[in-house]
Scaffold this active site. Structure first.
Site, mmCIF file in Angstrom:
data_model
loop_
_atom_site.group_PDB
_atom_site.id
_atom_site.type_symbol
_atom_site.label_atom_id
_atom_site.label_comp_id
_atom_site.label_asym_id
_atom_site.label_seq_id
_atom_site.Cartn_x
_atom_site.Cartn_y
_atom_site.Cartn_z
ATOM 1 N N ALA A 1 0.842 -1.206 0.000
ATOM 2 C CA ALA A 1 0.000 0.000 0.000
ATOM 3 C C ALA A 1 0.872 1.249 0.000
ATOM 4 C CB ALA A 1 -0.919 -0.007 1.217
ATOM 5 N N ARG A 2 1.941 1.252 0.785
ATOM 6 C CA ARG A 2 2.858 2.397 0.823
ATOM 7 C C ARG A 2 3.550 2.584 -0.526
ATOM 8 N NH1 ARG A 2 3.496 1.383 6.649
ATOM 9 N NH2 ARG A 2 3.525 3.417 7.702
ATOM 10 N N CYS B 1 -2.329 -2.359 15.040
ATOM 11 C CA CYS B 1 -3.737 -1.965 14.914
ATOM 12 C C CYS B 1 -4.605 -3.147 14.500
ATOM 13 C CB CYS B 1 -3.889 -0.803 13.931
ATOM 14 S SG CYS B 1 -3.194 -1.128 12.290
ATOM 15 N N CYS C 1 12.833 8.359 -2.766
ATOM 16 C CA CYS C 1 11.435 7.937 -2.637
ATOM 17 C C CYS C 1 11.362 6.659 -1.813
ATOM 18 C CB CYS C 1 10.791 7.740 -4.009
ATOM 19 S SG CYS C 1 11.274 6.210 -4.840
ATOM 20 N N CYS D 1 13.309 3.698 -3.139
ATOM 21 C CA CYS D 1 14.755 3.830 -3.338
ATOM 22 C C CYS D 1 15.550 2.950 -2.379
ATOM 23 C CB CYS D 1 15.182 5.294 -3.158
ATOM 24 S SG CYS D 1 14.666 6.364 -4.520
#
Length: 215
Positions: A3-4, A55, A40, A43
């Site tokens: 997701a990231r 969570c 980024c 990288c």
């Protein structure tokens, strides 16, 4: 991680700054990513996760393993060496076994149900019906807690009422043993094994996850 990485690609393509942050227990970090000025997200190679997001364990489990990890944290909280991951809700470890059952499987679940945003795309959890249909059956469970462990089949999932009884019995036994010093969870320790099994299954039952047998 996926997701990231996806959000990172979108922000790089649209030339928007990205602020990425995360926590593990009491540790945390924040990174700002700006195209052409900083590295980024992709990288630097990221190691695969070693565990599960706190969570997920604490609020939104959807697999048996999530509930098992939660129950092991619970074991350490009550009887072992405390860890830094706050995967179990705040709880007074001096509570009686009966009060622990009510807090974990009624009061805390009610609080989660009240967080409506968590349940927009999934079914909310359900409380252990201590004051309803199970009330009469659980009366003995909350006072005597006397199931005979040797009589319980290892390859069958035990009824909820039996798991409540055994959880309370094992909590009392382990609390007495822990007075001499912290305990370590051991799969060959019947009391420790039963505590984690029953706690994880009652958690699974609340979130409509298949409960597991002891084998």
């Amino acid at each position: 991680i996926e997701a990231r990485r996806h959000v990172n690609r979108i922000c790089i393509a649209s030339e928007r700054p990205l602020v990425d942050g995360g926590t593990t227990g009491y540790l945390g970090q924040v990174v700002t990513i700006i195209k052409g000025k900083t590295a980024c997200y992709d990288c630097t190679p990221k190691p695969p996760p070693k565990g599960f997001a706190v969570c997920t364990i604490r609020s939104t489990p959807d697999k048996p393993i999530h509930c098992i990890v939660w129950a092991k944290h619970l074991f350490n909280l009550f009887f072992g060496n405390k860890d830094d991951e706050n995967a179990v809700t705040e709880i007074d470890i001096s509570m009686t076994a009966e009060d622990v059952v009510r807090k974990l499987f009624v009061d805390d679940i009610n609080k989660l149900i009240g967080m409506e945003d968590l349940w927009k795309s999934r079914k909310p959890p359900s409380i252990l019906d201590l004051d309803g249909a199970l009330k009469d059956t659980l009366t003995d469970a909350l006072t005597d807690a006397k199931p005979v462990r040797g009589s319980l089949p290892d390859r069958e999932v035990w009824p909820v009422v039996v798991q409540v009884q055994l959880l309370i019995r094992r909590h009392r036994e382990l609390a007495e043993r822990a007075k001499a010093g912290p305990l370590s969870w051991d799969k060959d320790d019947d009391a420790a094994m039963d505590f984690v099994l029953c706690a994880s299954n009652l958690r699974s039952n609340a979130f409509a996850i298949d409960m597991q047998h002891s084998f």
